[in-house]
Every structure is written in structure tokens, then in C-alpha cells.
Design a protein around this motif. Sequence first.
Motif, PDB file in Angstrom:
ATOM      1  N   ILE A 173       0.692  -1.379   0.033  1.00 41.81           N
ATOM      2  CA  ILE A 173       0.012  -0.207  -0.047  1.00 41.81           C
ATOM      3  C   ILE A 173       0.824   1.370   0.247  1.00 41.81           C
ATOM      4  O   ILE A 173       1.900   1.181   0.483  1.00 41.81           O
ATOM      5  CB  ILE A 173      -1.153   0.097   1.228  1.00 41.81           C
ATOM      6  N   LYS A 174       0.276   2.424  -0.630  1.00 37.21           N
ATOM      7  CA  LYS A 174       0.991   3.560  -0.413  1.00 37.21           C
ATOM      8  C   LYS A 174       1.553   3.909   0.762  1.00 37.21           C
ATOM      9  O   LYS A 174       0.187   4.051   1.498  1.00 37.21           O
ATOM     10  CB  LYS A 174       0.233   4.769  -1.244  1.00 37.21           C
ATOM     11  N   ALA A 175       2.591   4.030   1.122  1.00 34.48           N
ATOM     12  CA  ALA A 175       3.136   4.560   2.612  1.00 34.48           C
ATOM     13  C   ALA A 175       2.184   5.613   3.108  1.00 34.48           C
ATOM     14  O   ALA A 175       1.872   5.849   4.440  1.00 34.48           O
ATOM     15  CB  ALA A 175       4.687   4.838   2.605  1.00 34.48           C
ATOM     16  N   ASN A 176       1.943   6.814   2.184  1.00 29.77           N
ATOM     17  CA  ASN A 176       1.123   7.972   2.590  1.00 29.77           C
ATOM     18  C   ASN A 176      -0.154   7.448   3.012  1.00 29.77           C
ATOM     19  O   ASN A 176      -0.794   8.540   3.848  1.00 29.77           O
ATOM     20  CB  ASN A 176       1.077   8.710   1.582  1.00 29.77           C
ATOM     21  N   ASN A 177      -0.864   6.333   2.799  1.00 30.01           N
ATOM     22  CA  ASN A 177      -2.308   6.281   3.018  1.00 30.01           C
ATOM     23  C   ASN A 177      -2.382   5.019   4.273  1.00 30.01           C
ATOM     24  O   ASN A 177      -3.432   5.061   4.661  1.00 30.01           O
ATOM     25  CB  ASN A 177      -2.821   5.821   1.704  1.00 30.01           C
ATOM     26  N   ASP A 222      -2.463   4.444 -13.093  1.00 31.33           N
ATOM     27  CA  ASP A 222      -1.743   5.777 -13.158  1.00 31.33           C
ATOM     28  C   ASP A 222      -1.047   5.600 -11.585  1.00 31.33           C
ATOM     29  O   ASP A 222      -1.570   5.436 -10.701  1.00 31.33           O
ATOM     30  CB  ASP A 222      -2.830   6.546 -13.050  1.00 31.33           C
ATOM     31  N   PRO A 223       0.384   5.996 -11.672  1.00 30.91           N
ATOM     32  CA  PRO A 223       0.994   5.878 -10.463  1.00 30.91           C
ATOM     33  C   PRO A 223       0.382   6.546  -9.333  1.00 30.91           C
ATOM     34  O   PRO A 223       0.344   6.317  -8.148  1.00 30.91           O
ATOM     35  CB  PRO A 223       2.406   6.557 -10.571  1.00 30.91           C
ATOM     36  N   GLU A 224      -0.215   7.803  -9.426  1.00 34.00           N
ATOM     37  CA  GLU A 224      -0.743   8.567  -8.634  1.00 34.00           C
ATOM     38  C   GLU A 224      -2.022   8.061  -8.071  1.00 34.00           C
ATOM     39  O   GLU A 224      -2.406   8.254  -6.819  1.00 34.00           O
ATOM     40  CB  GLU A 224      -1.045  10.167  -9.197  1.00 34.00           C
ATOM     41  N   ALA A 225      -2.918   7.693  -8.851  1.00 32.80           N
ATOM     42  CA  ALA A 225      -4.225   6.893  -8.247  1.00 32.80           C
ATOM     43  C   ALA A 225      -4.122   5.718  -7.831  1.00 32.80           C
ATOM     44  O   ALA A 225      -4.742   5.020  -7.160  1.00 32.80           O
ATOM     45  CB  ALA A 225      -5.257   6.899  -9.543  1.00 32.80           C
ATOM     46  N   LEU A 226      -2.942   4.969  -8.042  1.00 31.00           N
ATOM     47  CA  LEU A 226      -2.560   3.611  -7.353  1.00 31.00           C
ATOM     48  C   LEU A 226      -2.446   3.567  -5.769  1.00 31.00           C
ATOM     49  O   LEU A 226      -1.802   4.407  -5.035  1.00 31.00           O
ATOM     50  CB  LEU A 226      -1.390   2.973  -7.766  1.00 31.00           C
ATOM     51  N   LEU A 227      -3.277   2.836  -5.231  1.00 31.28           N
ATOM     52  CA  LEU A 227      -3.420   2.742  -3.731  1.00 31.28           C
ATOM     53  C   LEU A 227      -2.627   1.573  -3.120  1.00 31.28           C
ATOM     54  O   LEU A 227      -1.846   1.699  -2.344  1.00 31.28           O
ATOM     55  CB  LEU A 227      -4.942   2.559  -3.263  1.00 31.28           C
ATOM     56  N   GLY A 228      -2.851   0.390  -4.016  1.00 27.69           N
ATOM     57  CA  GLY A 228      -1.981  -0.742  -3.560  1.00 27.69           C
ATOM     58  C   GLY A 228      -2.248  -1.829  -4.273  1.00 27.69           C
ATOM     59  O   GLY A 228      -3.162  -1.670  -5.219  1.00 27.69           O
ATOM     60  N   TRP A 229      -1.755  -3.039  -3.832  1.00 30.65           N
ATOM     61  CA  TRP A 229      -1.986  -4.063  -4.510  1.00 30.65           C
ATOM     62  C   TRP A 229      -1.809  -5.391  -3.718  1.00 30.65           C
ATOM     63  O   TRP A 229      -1.177  -5.268  -2.905  1.00 30.65           O
ATOM     64  CB  TRP A 229      -1.349  -4.271  -5.741  1.00 30.65           C
TER      65      TRP A 229
END
Lengths: 319, 205
Positions: A173-177, A222-229
Motif C-alpha cells: 500500500i502507498k506509505a502515505n495512505n 496511473d501511479p498517482e491513483a494507485l493505492l496498493g495491490w
Amino acid sequence: MTYPPGNPYGGQPGPGGNPYGQPQPGYGQPPPGYGQPPPGYGQPPPGYGQPPPGHGQPQPGYGGPPQPAAGPTGTTLNPQTLPDDDNVNPYVFCVSLSGDWFMSKGAMLAYYGNVRFEAVTEYSSVQGWVAARFSSPVYVQDWVVATGHGKVLIGDRGFDLNAYDLDDGNLTIKANNLCAFSPQLELKQSIVPGFVTLIGTGKFIASSNGPVIFVEPPFRADPEALLGWADCPSPSVHHDAQWMTQNIRAMVSGALGRASGEERQYDFTGTGTILLQSSEVAREDPAVLRLVESQTQLLTPSQAGSLGQRLVARAQQQH
Amino acid sequence: MAQLTAHKRVLHADLQGDRIRAASGSMVAVEGNVDFKSAGMGGGGGMRAALKRAVAGESISLMDCTGHGRVYLALDAMDVLVVDLAGDTLTVESEHILAHTEQLRLDVQFAGLRGVTSGQGLATTTVTGHGQVALVSEGPVMALEVAPGQDLVVDPDAYVGSRGQLSMNLVSGVSWKSLVGEGSGEPFSLRFTGHGLVLVQSSER
């Protein structure tokens, strides 16, 4: 863009019933579908503050005139009425703390009870298990361990908050989120910059700007919209073919290439689930700088020098 | 009597020949015959409050809306909450006030050190009287109850306001510093004790 059939937000992420769990809306209302604006845009959050039985009344009992409820919700919250490990409203999650939890700095809004917050850096010297669970030096200074007993309310920029249950699984997951996770989970740094991977069995809480959208590979995000996988292999970077044709000459000559932002996508293959958020607005992640800086150890001194010159030139261009 | 109604992220103010005060620049639409006049730096409370406000840095710029009709008020698409006051006092950060009815009195209360650290001014605003006040917040406001033995600790950035017999203390500890990080602005947290409600928004900054 192919959504898995019959996969509304909050539904089963895949036909297999993936173990890392769907977000638990928890505020007692089926979340809206994709086509709708995220909750909270021109729409009161659904079901916020559904009064638990017996707590719908304003709570009298403190001196002065009887206090009407503070809001249209008609309910007030206290440690007894706050949910256990569930959403208070779409944007706030209540952790029922009894022991330890990892929390992102600044995610805490308020708490009841006896809770201490220790920097991960300091706590790990006291508690050996912390270092084993939190194996990401780049992010360590952005996290704390909450210890004690109480109810801790967490929120993140007013974003939607969802809890996910991992059952012997892994999710990146995106570390920011990432807002918080239970200490049964293990945090590792992903190969993809700005992302972290959670492994094991436990609960974590992540924010998303708008509802989470689940997609199955093959898929380009899109890298910006990607939240995780989850479950699928880490993505490779895909460049738009037209952009490649135009820029190959420039790449040969060593320039970094201009970026409009849309020519670069993350390409997912294999089986698994991809999590997207509906916004592309990114917050500056201080850890990315540390991450990139640590990578520069791969460079020879002369390479580092020329990189430095290019960065200076770029900074001057932008000002 | 003027009636304030929160409608999603817009406040509807129905005027029947009377007056409300609203944050300057918050009017998005108007129906009927309504006059707008800047109430200046006042923000109510007369000269004394204005002077205290100037000293304290608790800035508030309000306009008078007078007439017959409906005024639509909104601020940065923030959530709107209407609080009814029946002679009691609401303590609120001035930046969260969207509008209030005429009968309410706004004053400034010095809050000690807290303002210095949170950058939200040295003082908070108190709203007293019979009427309605509309607040804006980032995300919906939660009303958290405080009772003896049930203290509440709040991030200063998430704090919107409070009502009831509460005392607010600054907590500065190693624990809190490690939570917010060195140099990230908020070395203090707010601990509420007593009886009352604390209004908290869902965004911390």
C-alpha cells in the motif's frame, strides 16, 4: 479498464473471496457505486452517527441547562458508545487499544484512556519485537507505537478510512495512505518507491481519497491513483509507445525526458487485486527523498557529481 | 426570527426582516431582498472585544446580512454544522464560525499558551446567548463527551470547539512529542477534564 464482474466498492474483491478482506464500511450503509461522487461531496456522509440504541438522546448530567446535542446527528460519543475497531463515520476510525498498535505520526485525532505514544526508534530499543515487525528504516521516523488502554480516534486529511483484515496474506500500500496497523502484522518496504508491504495476519487502516476501487490484473494503473495491490507480483513500469518513439533519441543522449505524467503507468500481471483511489492528488512524502538518497549509494563519485549537477539545473529551471 | 439550516455543505439562512452575521465572502447565492454590509473587524462584542481580538490575533471578519429571503452560505466546501444555544456558551476557534444569529454574543477568551503553538491565535472565541451558530469543519464534526474519569486528549489541529464545564490543559510530554515528531509544529496536545462536549473534526491538518 475492466472491473471484475459484480464487484461494487466494498463487495468481494474477487470471486475467490480474497482473504485480505474488503474494506469494512462499518458505518451501516452500503457504499455508493463507482459512478457516484465520493461520499461527502455534496452529500451528507451516509449513516454517520447512527445512534446506538439507548444513546440517541443528548446526554445530560453536566451542570447548567440541559445541553442539546451538538449536531444534527443527535448523538454524542463517549468511550462506551464509540465502536470497537470500527468506523465512527466514513472519515474516522476508532481503535480499541489494549496493548500496542503502530500508528502513523499525525493520524491521531483524539483519544480517551491511558495511552502513550513512543517513537518507533525509541520503543524498539526497549521492546525487541518492534524492530522485527517494523523493518523499514526509511519510514521508521514517521511512525509511533501507541501503548496502553483506551479508544483512539484516527483520521487522515478527511480522507475515507477503511480497515482491512489480512489473513496470512500480503498487501502493498502507498506509505502515505497507511494510517495504522496491528503489531501482529509485519511491515516491509516495497521495491516500488513510496510503497510498503504488510505481511501476516492482522488488521490495518488505510485512507483513500474517495472510495477504494478494486481491479484485477492485467491492468495498467496511473501511479498517482494507485493505492496498493495484493497477491500479484510487483508492477513493472510501462511507457506509452508514442512517448517512447519520441523520446528514445533523447534517452540515448542521456536526458531524463519530459514527463506529462500520463505516459508512465504501472503494469500489473499475474493474479491478485489492485486497489485504486479516485484522486490523483498526492501529498509530498518525506520518505521518498530518503529512499532516493539511499539509492544514490549505487553511484560512483563521478556519477553522483553529474547527477548533482543535473538536479541543480532542474531546480533552477523550476524557479 | 432568522433560521439557520445546514444543508449538506451549504448553510441556508432564512431571514424574516432580521439580521444574521456571516463570515465575509461566504455568500454563494441569495434569494429575496437581502442587504450585505461589512461588520468590519468587530465580529461582535463591541470595542472591548475588538481590542482584545486585535491583541490576541484571533481574527474574524464578519458581514451583516439583513432583509427578507434566503442566503446560501458556504466556505471551501467544508461540512456545516448548526449548533443551537439556549443561554449557554460555546467555545470555538474563530476560523470555524460560518454564521450566527443576531441574539448571540461573541467574545474573546484568552487561552494561554495554546494559541502560540497551534498557530490558531492566542485566544478562542466564546459564543453566548440564545440562538444558532453555524460552524464549518473539515469532515463531519464528532461530539465527544467528557466526564470525570473520562478525560479526552485532542490534537490541536482537530479541535473545533467545546461546550459545558470543561477545563483545557496543555499537555506536553515526551509521549506527545514522539507522536507528532520534532519540528512538525504541534508539541502540545489538549487535555479536557470536567463535564461537557468537545467538537472534533476528522482532519488533523
